[in-house]
Design a protein around this motif. Structure first.
Motif, PDB file in Angstrom:
ATOM      1  N   ILE B  90      17.024  43.881  27.064  1.00 51.88           N
ATOM      2  CA  ILE B  90      16.749  42.473  27.390  1.00 51.88           C
ATOM      3  C   ILE B  90      15.372  42.338  28.023  1.00 51.88           C
ATOM      4  O   ILE B  90      14.639  41.380  27.750  1.00 51.88           O
ATOM      5  N   ASN B  91      14.977  43.310  28.830  1.00 51.66           N
ATOM      6  CA  ASN B  91      13.641  43.244  29.432  1.00 51.66           C
ATOM      7  C   ASN B  91      12.533  43.421  28.391  1.00 51.66           C
ATOM      8  O   ASN B  91      11.437  42.888  28.563  1.00 51.66           O
ATOM      9  N   LEU B  94      12.275  39.751  27.474  1.00 50.52           N
ATOM     10  CA  LEU B  94      11.771  38.844  28.510  1.00 50.52           C
ATOM     11  C   LEU B  94      10.317  39.140  28.844  1.00 50.52           C
ATOM     12  O   LEU B  94       9.507  38.229  29.015  1.00 50.52           O
ATOM     13  N   ILE B  95       9.989  40.426  28.939  1.00 51.14           N
ATOM     14  CA  ILE B  95       8.617  40.806  29.287  1.00 51.14           C
ATOM     15  C   ILE B  95       7.710  40.708  28.061  1.00 51.14           C
ATOM     16  O   ILE B  95       6.519  40.419  28.172  1.00 51.14           O
ATOM     17  N   MET B  97       7.834  38.600  25.466  1.00 50.93           N
ATOM     18  CA  MET B  97       7.736  37.304  24.762  1.00 50.93           C
ATOM     19  C   MET B  97       6.294  36.903  24.458  1.00 50.93           C
ATOM     20  O   MET B  97       5.987  36.457  23.348  1.00 50.93           O
ATOM     21  N   GLY B 130      26.987  42.564  25.983  1.00 47.69           N
ATOM     22  CA  GLY B 130      25.986  41.782  26.712  1.00 47.69           C
ATOM     23  C   GLY B 130      24.772  41.478  25.857  1.00 47.69           C
ATOM     24  O   GLY B 130      24.258  40.353  25.849  1.00 47.69           O
ATOM     25  N   SER B 133      25.647  38.863  23.003  1.00 40.60           N
ATOM     26  CA  SER B 133      25.761  37.481  23.479  1.00 40.60           C
ATOM     27  C   SER B 133      24.421  36.931  23.935  1.00 40.60           C
ATOM     28  O   SER B 133      24.132  35.744  23.766  1.00 40.60           O
ATOM     29  N   PHE B 134      23.600  37.788  24.528  1.00 38.59           N
ATOM     30  CA  PHE B 134      22.248  37.360  24.901  1.00 38.59           C
ATOM     31  C   PHE B 134      21.472  36.928  23.665  1.00 38.59           C
ATOM     32  O   PHE B 134      20.815  35.879  23.658  1.00 38.59           O
ATOM     33  N   LYS B 136      22.552  35.896  20.748  1.00 32.65           N
ATOM     34  CA  LYS B 136      23.072  34.654  20.163  1.00 32.65           C
ATOM     35  C   LYS B 136      22.604  33.438  20.966  1.00 32.65           C
ATOM     36  O   LYS B 136      22.207  32.420  20.394  1.00 32.65           O
ATOM     37  N   ALA B 137      22.660  33.560  22.317  1.00 37.12           N
ATOM     38  CA  ALA B 137      22.287  32.428  23.169  1.00 37.12           C
ATOM     39  C   ALA B 137      20.773  32.235  23.193  1.00 37.12           C
ATOM     40  O   ALA B 137      20.281  31.100  23.137  1.00 37.12           O
ATOM     41  N   ALA B 138      20.028  33.322  23.292  1.00 33.36           N
ATOM     42  CA  ALA B 138      18.561  33.212  23.372  1.00 33.36           C
ATOM     43  C   ALA B 138      17.979  32.636  22.087  1.00 33.36           C
ATOM     44  O   ALA B 138      16.972  31.924  22.112  1.00 33.36           O
ATOM     45  N   ILE B 140      18.671  30.245  20.277  1.00 34.74           N
ATOM     46  CA  ILE B 140      18.577  28.783  20.098  1.00 34.74           C
ATOM     47  C   ILE B 140      17.378  28.181  20.820  1.00 34.74           C
ATOM     48  O   ILE B 140      17.083  27.006  20.626  1.00 34.74           O
ATOM     49  N   GLU B 141      16.726  28.957  21.661  1.00 35.09           N
ATOM     50  CA  GLU B 141      15.590  28.366  22.383  1.00 35.09           C
ATOM     51  C   GLU B 141      14.383  29.308  22.462  1.00 35.09           C
ATOM     52  O   GLU B 141      13.573  29.184  23.388  1.00 35.09           O
ATOM     53  N   MET B 142      14.285  30.222  21.506  1.00 36.96           N
ATOM     54  CA  MET B 142      13.091  31.080  21.465  1.00 36.96           C
ATOM     55  C   MET B 142      11.873  30.215  21.137  1.00 36.96           C
ATOM     56  O   MET B 142      11.940  29.346  20.267  1.00 36.96           O
ATOM     57  N   PRO B 143      10.758  30.469  21.807  1.00 35.21           N
ATOM     58  CA  PRO B 143       9.581  29.624  21.583  1.00 35.21           C
ATOM     59  C   PRO B 143       8.814  30.032  20.324  1.00 35.21           C
ATOM     60  O   PRO B 143       8.978  31.139  19.817  1.00 35.21           O
TER      61      PRO B 143
END
Lengths: 198, 198
Positions: B90-91, B94-95, B97, B130, B133-134, B136-138, B140-143
Motif C-alpha cells: 500500500i505504501n 501512497l508514496i 502516486m 487488506g 479491498s484497498f 477495489k476502494a482506491a 474509484i478515486e485514483m487521480p
C-alpha cells in the motif's frame, strides 16, 4: 454465557449489549465502563483479559480508520486503520485465545466499504478486507472448538445525519438489525462467516 | 512504457519481467538489481522513487508473511504480514502516486490463501484481503486516470516442491500464467480488479 463486548458504548456496541442482555455482559471501552481497554495497545489488551478472566465470547465493535481520498492518504494517515480497525481486532483474537472457554467464539467487525466503496474509504476498506480474510482463514484451525466470525454493517440509521455526506445513495440500516448478527455469531454455531447486514 | 517491477528477481517477478519485455523495465528488489528497495521502509520506498523518477506502471511482486497456526500466531509474528505484504504494497501506491504518469497503473499482489484458506495461512490471508479491498476502494478515486489492480496467484509450479506440504490438494499453476495477469493489468484498461489465477 459470559460475554466481553469491546466498544460497548458505541452506536452498534450499545445495541449489541441489548440483544445479548440474556447473558452476563462485560462492557469494555476506552472510557471506563466495566473495564478499560485501548485496542491499539497490546499491553492494554493483555491487561483487560488479565482483569476479566475467562469468557465464553468476545465481541468487538471498536476500531476506526481515517477518511481521506487516496490522493491525500499518507502512510501516516493510513496507520490509524492499521493499528485500530485491523490490528486492534486481530490482536483481541491472538492475545485473547487462552481466555476464551472451549466452544466459545470471537466476533469482529468489518464494514460495507470493502464491498461497495465510497470516496475517502480506502483505508477503512483495507482494514475491513484484512479482518474478513483473517476470520475466514483463522476459522479453519481455531483450537478447542472456538468459532470466529465477523459482521459487516452498512451505515446505520443512528449515524445517518452525521455520515450521509459520505454515503451518497446508501440505504442505512437500524443498528439493532446489525446487532442481531452478532447475536447469531455468539449463540449460533457457524464459523468463518462475514455476515453482511446491507 | 517505462515499468517499475518490485520483487523482480522472485519466482513470479522474474516471469513478469519476461512477459513485459516489450517495455523498458526497471527491476527493483532488496538485493541490488537496477535499484534497491526494502518495501517495509517508507524511506527506502521514497529513495527508490526519487532515484528512478517518473514511470508509467508500478508492479509489485514482493512481500511476505509468516506461516504459523492461529494458536501460535502472536502479534509479533503477525507483524511481518502487516509490514511487508500489506503496508509494503500500500505504501508503494501512497508514496508512489506522484511518480506515476497520467493514465498509468499500479498492480499489487494478493494470493489464493484468502479465498481457499490453508492451515498456518491466517496472517498471509489477512494481508491479501487488506490489499484486495484497498485496491477495489482506491480504484474509484485514483487521480489522473491512474488505474490499480491486484493479481491473486495460486501456488505456482516453480515453488511446488518446497510448498507442497502446506498446500494439500492444490493444483499449482505455472508462474508464467500468473505473470500474464500483471501484463493484462498494465497493458489493459481495467481498474479495481483482483485477477484470480487459480
Amino acid at each position: 454465557m459470559r460475554i466481553l463486548v469491546v466498544g460497548a458504548s458505541g452506536t452498534i456496541g450499545s445495541e449489541i449489549c441489548k440483544v445479548l442482555a440474556n447473558h452476563e455482559i462485560i462492557r469494555a471501552g476506552r472510557n471506563g465502563l466495566d473495564v478499560s481497554v485501548d485496542t491499539t495497545s497490546e499491553q492494554s489488551i493483555r491487561d483487560m483479559y488479565n482483569q476479566i478472566g475467562k469468557v465464553d465470547a468476545v465481541v468487538n465493535a471498536a476500531g476506526g480508520a481515517n477518511f481521506a481520498s487516496v490522493s491525500e492518504l499518507t502512510p501516516e494517515l493510513n496507520e490509524r486503520g492499521i493499528q485500530s480497525k485491523l490490528k486492534g481486532q486481530i490482536n483481541l483474537v491472538l492475545i485473547g485465545m487462552d481466555y476464551v472457554n472451549d466452544g466459545g467464539s470471537f466476533t469482529l467487525t468489518t464494514g460495507v466499504m470493502m464491498d461497495d466503496p465510497i470516496p475517502m474509504g480506502a483505508s477503512a476498506a483495507m482494514a475491513n478486507g484484512g479482518v474478513k480474510s483473517f476470520v475466514k482463514a483463522a476459522s479453519i484451525e481455531m483450537p478447542r472448538g472456538i468459532r470466529i466470525n465477523s459482521v459487516s454493517p452498512n451505515i446505520v440509521q443512528e449515524s445517518w445525519s452525521k455520515m450521509e455526506k459520505y454515503f451518497a445513495g446508501f440505504s442505512p440500516v437500524p443498528a439493532v438489525r446489525v446487532a442481531l448478527s452478532y447475536k447469531k455469531s455468539v449463540e449460533g454455531a457457524q464459523t468463518g462467516q462475514n455476515y453482511e447486514v446491507y
